[in-house]
Design a protein around this motif. Structure first.
Motif, PDB file in Angstrom:
ATOM      1  N   GLN A 126       0.830  -1.210   0.000  1.00  0.00           N
ATOM      2  CA  GLN A 126       0.000   0.000   0.000  1.00  0.00           C
ATOM      3  C   GLN A 126       0.863   1.259   0.000  1.00  0.00           C
ATOM      4  O   GLN A 126       0.558   2.224  -0.706  1.00  0.00           O
ATOM      5  N   LYS A 127       1.932   1.262   0.785  1.00  0.00           N
ATOM      6  CA  LYS A 127       2.814   2.437   0.806  1.00  0.00           C
ATOM      7  C   LYS A 127       3.488   2.642  -0.546  1.00  0.00           C
ATOM      8  O   LYS A 127       3.649   3.769  -0.993  1.00  0.00           O
ATOM      9  N   ILE A 155      13.871  -1.460 -10.601  1.00  0.00           N
ATOM     10  CA  ILE A 155      14.730  -0.557  -9.827  1.00  0.00           C
ATOM     11  C   ILE A 155      13.895   0.494  -9.095  1.00  0.00           C
ATOM     12  O   ILE A 155      14.177   0.819  -7.938  1.00  0.00           O
ATOM     13  N   THR A 156      12.853   1.002  -9.729  1.00  0.00           N
ATOM     14  CA  THR A 156      12.014   2.009  -9.068  1.00  0.00           C
ATOM     15  C   THR A 156      11.354   1.449  -7.818  1.00  0.00           C
ATOM     16  O   THR A 156      11.231   2.147  -6.810  1.00  0.00           O
ATOM     17  N   VAL A 157      10.951   0.180  -7.860  1.00  0.00           N
ATOM     18  CA  VAL A 157      10.348  -0.453  -6.679  1.00  0.00           C
ATOM     19  C   VAL A 157      11.407  -0.668  -5.606  1.00  0.00           C
ATOM     20  O   VAL A 157      11.154  -0.444  -4.418  1.00  0.00           O
ATOM     21  N   LEU A 158      12.598  -1.055  -6.009  1.00  0.00           N
ATOM     22  CA  LEU A 158      13.679  -1.236  -5.045  1.00  0.00           C
ATOM     23  C   LEU A 158      13.994   0.081  -4.335  1.00  0.00           C
ATOM     24  O   LEU A 158      14.180   0.115  -3.113  1.00  0.00           O
ATOM     25  N   GLN A 159      13.988   1.169  -5.090  1.00  0.00           N
ATOM     26  CA  GLN A 159      14.211   2.488  -4.489  1.00  0.00           C
ATOM     27  C   GLN A 159      13.063   2.838  -3.537  1.00  0.00           C
ATOM     28  O   GLN A 159      13.290   3.399  -2.465  1.00  0.00           O
ATOM     29  N   GLY A 160      11.839   2.498  -3.917  1.00  0.00           N
ATOM     30  CA  GLY A 160      10.698   2.738  -3.044  1.00  0.00           C
ATOM     31  C   GLY A 160      10.772   1.919  -1.769  1.00  0.00           C
ATOM     32  O   GLY A 160      10.464   2.401  -0.678  1.00  0.00           O
ATOM     33  N   LEU A 161      11.193   0.673  -1.900  1.00  0.00           N
ATOM     34  CA  LEU A 161      11.338  -0.190  -0.721  1.00  0.00           C
ATOM     35  C   LEU A 161      12.388   0.360   0.232  1.00  0.00           C
ATOM     36  O   LEU A 161      12.233   0.266   1.449  1.00  0.00           O
TER      37      LEU A 161
END
Length: 72
Positions: free
Chosen positions: A31-32, A57-63
């Motif tokens: 959700q975040k 990569i964008t998800v990894l940065q978000g995580l």
């Protein structure tokens, strides 16, 4: 074309450890990420933790932000 990295066998395990330290569920993490504009379902996030799904990569940065992780 979206850039993706192939995860090593430890990244999913490490994400799970970080998530548990942050006292978050897989649903809360997904959700975040969605609030950050990153398309992520709980099911896909669970597959990432199990090493069955590639991480953009964008998800990894978000995580990194969501789980308050640091990397060198």
């Amino acid at each position: 074309m979206t850039q993706r990295i192939v995860q090593d066998q430890n990244i999913g395990k490490n994400l799970r450890i970080l998530r548990l330290k942050a006292d978050m569920t897989q649903e809360q993490v997904s959700q975040k990420l969605q609030l950050m504009g990153l398309p992520m379902s709980r099911e896909i996030y669970a597959q990432i933790e199990m090493g069955r799904h590639h991480i953009p990569i964008t998800v990894l940065q978000g995580l990194k932000i969501v789980l308050k992780a640091e990397w060198d």
